[in-house]
Scaffold this active site. Structure first.
Site, short mmCIF file in Angstrom:
data_model
loop_
_atom_site.label_atom_id
_atom_site.label_comp_id
_atom_site.label_asym_id
_atom_site.label_seq_id
_atom_site.Cartn_x
_atom_site.Cartn_y
_atom_site.Cartn_z
N GLN A 13 0.84 -1.21 0.00
CA GLN A 13 0.00 0.00 0.00
C GLN A 13 0.86 1.24 0.00
O GLN A 13 0.63 2.20 -0.74
CB GLN A 13 -0.86 0.07 1.27
CG GLN A 13 -2.23 -0.52 1.23
CD GLN A 13 -2.92 -0.52 -0.10
OE1 GLN A 13 -3.40 0.50 -0.54
NE2 GLN A 13 -2.96 -1.66 -0.73
N HIS B 118 2.39 3.07 -3.09
CA HIS B 118 1.54 3.76 -4.07
C HIS B 118 1.79 5.26 -4.09
O HIS B 118 1.80 5.89 -5.13
CB HIS B 118 0.05 3.56 -3.72
CG HIS B 118 -0.57 2.40 -4.44
ND1 HIS B 118 -0.72 2.38 -5.78
CD2 HIS B 118 -1.08 1.24 -3.98
CE1 HIS B 118 -1.30 1.23 -6.13
NE2 HIS B 118 -1.52 0.53 -5.06
N GLU C 205 -10.49 1.08 2.73
CA GLU C 205 -10.63 0.67 1.33
C GLU C 205 -10.36 -0.85 1.23
O GLU C 205 -11.13 -1.59 0.66
CB GLU C 205 -9.62 1.45 0.49
CG GLU C 205 -9.68 1.15 -0.99
CD GLU C 205 -8.51 1.77 -1.74
OE1 GLU C 205 -7.53 2.21 -1.10
OE2 GLU C 205 -8.55 1.77 -2.99
N HIS C 206 -9.24 -1.28 1.82
CA HIS C 206 -8.85 -2.70 1.82
C HIS C 206 -8.74 -3.18 3.26
O HIS C 206 -8.09 -2.53 4.07
CB HIS C 206 -7.48 -2.89 1.17
CG HIS C 206 -7.37 -2.34 -0.22
ND1 HIS C 206 -6.63 -1.22 -0.52
CD2 HIS C 206 -7.92 -2.75 -1.39
CE1 HIS C 206 -6.72 -0.97 -1.83
NE2 HIS C 206 -7.50 -1.87 -2.38
N ASP D 137 -5.75 -6.50 -6.54
CA ASP D 137 -5.40 -5.41 -7.47
C ASP D 137 -5.35 -5.88 -8.91
O ASP D 137 -5.54 -5.10 -9.83
CB ASP D 137 -4.01 -4.84 -7.12
CG ASP D 137 -4.06 -3.91 -5.92
OD1 ASP D 137 -5.15 -3.41 -5.62
OD2 ASP D 137 -3.00 -3.69 -5.31
N HIS E 32 -52.38 17.77 -10.03
CA HIS E 32 -52.07 16.36 -9.79
C HIS E 32 -53.37 15.60 -9.53
O HIS E 32 -53.64 14.56 -10.12
CB HIS E 32 -51.14 16.21 -8.58
CG HIS E 32 -49.70 16.49 -8.86
ND1 HIS E 32 -49.26 17.70 -9.30
CD2 HIS E 32 -48.61 15.69 -8.77
CE1 HIS E 32 -47.94 17.66 -9.45
NE2 HIS E 32 -47.52 16.44 -9.14
#
Lengths: 431, 431
Positions: free
Chosen positions: A260, A263, A328-329, A362, A421
């Site tokens: 991670q 990145h 996220e993960h 991934d 209506h």
């Protein structure tokens, strides 16, 4: 030294809140520049796109035809890619396709107990734009992750834009586009590419939705064109949270934390464990592995600035922390991951057991790697086929149904002060 | 005279494009004001909410407790509502509930051919805020349409905010909230209410998602807090497109066109027909009915400024026009609506046949009346249970699976320059 917290510490709740609310992104204020770019592309079309591409990507082109990637160019790119890499891309494609095919929603048409026909019909978005960043962040896996769900959904036009600063284009990105079934490719990027997709130009027909990651200019442009077209989420820096018991190989966990961290300096890797020994072993292993990493600088900055190890007494009891982080993960590196999985409320993707490093997801797991960041898993999901289809509601009454339901509709219309209506119902019932 | 187009006119394509691209909303620039309001509520909490409520709603309160609607207050409101209206609300609730229950997505857990376990697990958003406008646009039907899907999804906290300018609150809105199962109600509104929901205050715990319509301040606030929380679409003025053959009662169609037009001077009602006689009859009927309408001014302005009648030779061949308009509401007032339905690609909701006026869908049909406006049906859908749940991906490999998939993941990781990704796999395979 990485940040270490202990759930039994009196200051823990404050420290944990600080960790949760810490901003990892510097938001660049590019909105004014982006507004001007969008407006010029909207009014001038191709000419503006050519100008901005010359200016920002240092790529001179006389016409959009030169910025259109031809089939021959893709063929040439494919010839440059090693067969093993092509095979890996194809395997990834096939697994992503198979997984996403299961997500296709089914039409639902039915008659209710009083005879009214109702339904939900799903149709594909007609044209989608996929933004692919240029330079080092030009990832073929991202092309697959964005294009395959669109293809599975039945989107007819899949238009890829990818800037080629100084004319350089990653051949793997073109290979992935070919494999995924992208139908048009333009070597343009930035806010000008987003504008071209949203508004259309003389060369590029407009799309209905734009997906894919990009820099601050791309993100600002997507926010601004939202409404004219649909957009996916605005992705933030990547994150992993690992829950680990004592029965772990510290080197494996260190590798996952660093996968991670490499990145982005703003990425975040957090370990929660009930073993103080493991915590220390992992910290040492991270330090050792960092030294051998090509992207050591990036990973080290991420780990030192945003990494954290949290000690708890009991992993199951710590699940509320994981759900507050809403990662996220989420790796559940424990003997019985299914028990913890039952308590997961907020997470983009969960990786179970010791043999599912996040990197499998991934690339070749089959599930999507475009996932909610920055705690947005509390309210949103990863990219799926659902982002490329839309639902139309169906309602069909006959005269009998209208007689049954009409009076309630009239009562509610009148109660809201909407007489027309009410009249549109009463006029059919001769009321 | 309303705008009339003919598909055989040489200027038709230009005129139709102008109709499509016409802006119906004046966008007020309130962003700076909203930014300040959000920031003050974020830092000061309740105090700021009380101040803004005193200033904007002319409602003095010493504490948030005074702005919290009690069960007793709801009981008192219910006692004021006529039984017939309560019954109508309950009928609407039950039908909306039954329809939305069918939308609940199912978990999918499976093992693929090589033994990898994958899955998609759905969980409800934990807390949702529902914005309900005050004043004349305070519609009980909207409370049901926003709250019921959240309830069906399993959302535990449903927090309603509704401003009560000068202390006035519509008892029907409270009745609808009670029926729908709203769990908290605060009599606050505007950007300050959106901020309180998104950031939380001393009194109001933050929610994860905010839905519901509002004015320019509310819309700007929702755009700004997007990311901190989820938001639904930003709704524009309402629209109807009616496709009608010659076999229609012109008075009925006129009533339907006016039911849209009475919403808002920026609403839009369009009729497409293959019958010039019907076109003229409908135009005359609209004129006649307008004169008897309590909201005549609003409906007349909408019809004159944005209404249109389009003459075509063949309704089926005209379906591409309907799909380009991508209307919020599409009435297929023809002998064989199913044939036309097959050609619908872009529409929020379709109403089939002569006995399904759109107003049925607004109240008691069962489908949602929160639908995509301003051509956004090209890429988005009406409100549903899906907006209140999120999906978590599941991936579980064993050592064998990793041996099979690992090499491809390593190849792709290396090809993207992400060595730590590759290492997190290779380290487990002793490569």
């Amino acid at each position: 030294m990485v940040l270490r917290l202990n759930i039994n510490d009196a200051r823990f709740e404050d420290q944990f809140k600080a960790l949760l609310s810490g901003k990892r992104e510097v938001s660049e204020d590019v909105d004014q520049i982006v507004r001007d770019i969008l407006e010029r592309v909207r009014t001038e079309g191709d000419k503006a796109v050519l100008d901005y591409t010359a200016r920002f990507d240092r790529l001179q082109a006389e016409s959009m035809a030169e910025l259109t990637v031809s089939a021959a160019e893709i063929d040439a790119a494919l010839a440059k890619v090693p067969q093993a890499t092509l095979d890996a891309l194809q395997l990834a494609h096939d697994r992503i396709h198979a997984h996403h095919a299961r997500q296709m929603p089914k039409d639902d048409r039915y008659t209710d107990p009083i005879g009214v026909e109702l339904g939900s019909l799903w149709t594909a978005v007609e044209a989608v734009g996929i933004y692919v960043p240029g330079g080092t962040a030009s990832y073929p896996s991202s092309v697959l992750m964005n294009a395959v769900p669109a293809k599975v959904a039945g989107v007819e036009r899949i238009v890829m834009v990818v800037p080629s600063p100084d004319g350089v284009l990653n051949p793997l990105v073109l290979a992935a586009a070919r494999i995924a079934g992208v139908t048009e490719i333009y070597r343009i990027g930035g806010a000008q590419a987003v504008a071209a997709l949203a508004y259309g130009t003389q060369t590029i027909a407009p799309v209905a939705k734009i997906v894919g990651p990009g820099n601050a200019f791309v993100a600002a442009a997507k926010r601004r064109v939202f409404g004219t077209v649909g957009i996916d989420m605005i992705a933030g820096p990547s994150e992993v949270l690992i829950l680990a018991d004592s029965g772990n190989n510290a080197d494996w966990l260190a590798a996952d934390l660093l996968a991670q961290a490499e990145h982005d300096t703003a990425a975040q890797s957090i370990l929660i464990t009930d073993s103080e020994d493991l915590a220390s072993q992992v910290e040492a292993a991270v330090e050792a592995q960092l030294k051998t990493l090509p992207r050591e600088d990036v990973a080290r900055a991420s780990w030192q600035d945003y990494g954290a190890i949290i000690l708890v007494d009991d992993l199951e009891a710590a699940m509320p922390l994981a759900n507050r982080i809403a990662p996220e993960h989420l790796e559940l590196a424990v003997a019985d991951p299914e028990a913890l999985l039952k308590k997961v409320r907020n997470a983009g993707a969960v990786f179970l057991g010791h043999y599912t490093p996040e990197a499998i997801g991934d690339y070749v797991g089959g599930s999507n790697h475009v996932l909610p960041t920055a705690r947005s898993a509390r309210f949103s999901s990863g990219l799926s086929v659902l982002e490329f289809v839309k639902r139309t509601s169906i309602l069909k009454c006959n005269a009998d149904n209208l007689r049954q339901l009409g009076p309630a509709a009239i009562a509610l219309g009148e109660s809201e002060g909407l007489s027309a209506h009410a009249r549109s119902v009463s006029i059919r019932l001769n009321l």
